[in-house]
Scaffold this active site. Structure first.
Site, mmCIF file in Angstrom:
data_model
loop_
_atom_site.group_PDB
_atom_site.id
_atom_site.type_symbol
_atom_site.label_atom_id
_atom_site.label_comp_id
_atom_site.label_asym_id
_atom_site.label_seq_id
_atom_site.Cartn_x
_atom_site.Cartn_y
_atom_site.Cartn_z
ATOM 1 N N GLY A 20 -1.219 -6.970 1.704
ATOM 2 C CA GLY A 20 -1.577 -6.521 3.044
ATOM 3 C C GLY A 20 -2.157 -5.122 3.003
ATOM 4 C CB VAL A 27 2.030 -4.261 2.178
ATOM 5 C CG1 VAL A 27 3.358 -4.915 1.789
ATOM 6 C CG2 VAL A 27 2.213 -3.433 3.445
ATOM 7 C CE LYS A 42 3.442 -0.263 6.189
ATOM 8 N NZ LYS A 42 3.842 -0.723 7.541
ATOM 9 C CG ASP A 133 3.428 0.356 15.757
ATOM 10 O OD1 ASP A 133 2.651 -0.039 16.655
ATOM 11 O OD2 ASP A 133 3.125 0.349 14.555
#
Length: 350
Positions: A20, A27, A42, A133
């Site tokens: 990702g 990630v 991450k 978030d």
């Protein structure tokens, strides 16, 4: 792939592949050598170059998140920095999708998912942590279909939709509370707004507000009226109205209150099971593998048993050459007596 791939090295981890990427992070699927397990690694990349305390703030927030032990929160295994500009944290590798793949067909299943989210957020809020978030990509599923909240409070570096330089707008645009859009004080009720925006999107398949640009979406959160749900899902409207109220004082005041309202919804939509219950294929595969392994383990043992049985039966059927000989002299005499008598008659003595 990114330029990080050419030189990134995290001590104690072997990077396998990228899984990702976002404006502020990449990630990777990685192997944690000390515990011999796969993790999601991450790596955060500060976008605001002149923010000298970004590493310190990242570590402080990550330490708080690491203390959030709850079944509906993705935990953090490790956090650290390689240098002043390379931050990272490790978390469980969950490969069973996120809320973007959730298809709403069943009120009971949606209630279960939303209840898990409320419980996870309520626990975090009780620890003084506000997510800030909330978005579907941050709501994951494990192999058993349990919902997990990810990326708590890790919003230290900015992408186009994350930060401004001085007045920070923290959050993803389509799930941003009015007070976040206006850079005002943010508390747990902002998370309630964000969760309400996600609920609306799950029910309708589209964001609660949309516009040609980010500014238009932000202004809609501040000024536009709350849209009406289609008649098919109108029984959720009261919850949507209270989650998406412009004033925090008019919303549910806690995740516990929101959870109670969700659990009080009378299910009306039931068109089959949704994505969350699709953990059974993994259980079936696990059971099949167990059967195969058991057969592989016990097959040689059974073969040995059969071989031993054949040998035993053969031994029982074979004559015993070691038995003592039977004295059959009397029988032999009985057989020769008539012959001797006949010889005597044929040859009389003189």
């Amino acid at each position: 792939m990114t330029s990080l791939d050419n030189h990134i090295r995290i001590p104690g981890y072997r990077i396998i592949r990228q899984i990702g990427e976002g404006g502020m992070s990449v990630v990777y699927l990685a192997y944690q050598e000390s515990l011999k397990r796969e993790v999601a690694l991450k790596i955060m990349r500060p976008v605001i170059a002149d923010e000298s305390n970004v590493v310190k703030r990242f570590k402080q927030e990550a330490e708080i998140i690491a203390k959030l032990y709850h079944p509906n929160i993705v935990s953090i295994y490790d956090v650290g920095s390689v240098d002043e500009n390379t931050l990272f944290y490790a978390m469980p590798y969950l490969q069973h999708g996120d809320l973007t793949g959730f298809a709403y067909h069943n009120d009971e299943e949606l209630i279960a998912v939303m209840t898990g989210l409320c419980q996870g957020f309520a626990y975090a809020h009780a620890q003084g942590v506000v997510h800030r978030d909330i978005k579907p990509e941050n709501i994951l599923f494990d192999q058993f279909g349990n919902v997990k909240i990810a990326d708590f409070g890790i919003a230290l570096s900015s992408g186009r939709r994350r930060f401004t330089k001085d007045q920070r707008i923290v959050g993803s645009i389509h799930y941003l509370s009015p007070e976040q859009a206006r850079s005002k004080h943010v508390d747990a009720r902002s998370d309630i707004y964000g969760l309400g925006a996600i609920l609306y999107e799950v029910l309708t398949g589209k964001p609660v507000f949309d516009a040609a640009d980010d500014l238009g979406v932000m202004m809609a959160h501040v000024d536009s009226p709350i849209p009406r749900l289609p008649s098919r899902v109108a029984h959720w409207q009261d919850i949507i109205d209270r989650c998406l109220a412009k004033s925090p004082n008019q919303r549910f005041q806690s995740m516990q209150a929101l959870q109670q309202a969700i659990e009080a919804v009378t299910p009306k939509v039931n068109q089959g099971r949704v994505r969350r219950l699709k953990a059974w294929p993994y259980l079936l595969v696990s059971l099949l593998m167990l059967v195969i392994m058991s057969a592989w383990w016990f097959w040689p043992v059974e073969q040995d048993r059969n071989a031993d049985l054949v040998i035993q039966q053969s031994a029982e059927q074979k004559p015993d050459t070691h038995k003592q000989p039977v004295d059959d002299s009397a029988g032999q005499q009985a057989q020769t007596a008539p012959i001797q008598a006949l010889d005597a008659v044929s040859n009389p003595e003189p």
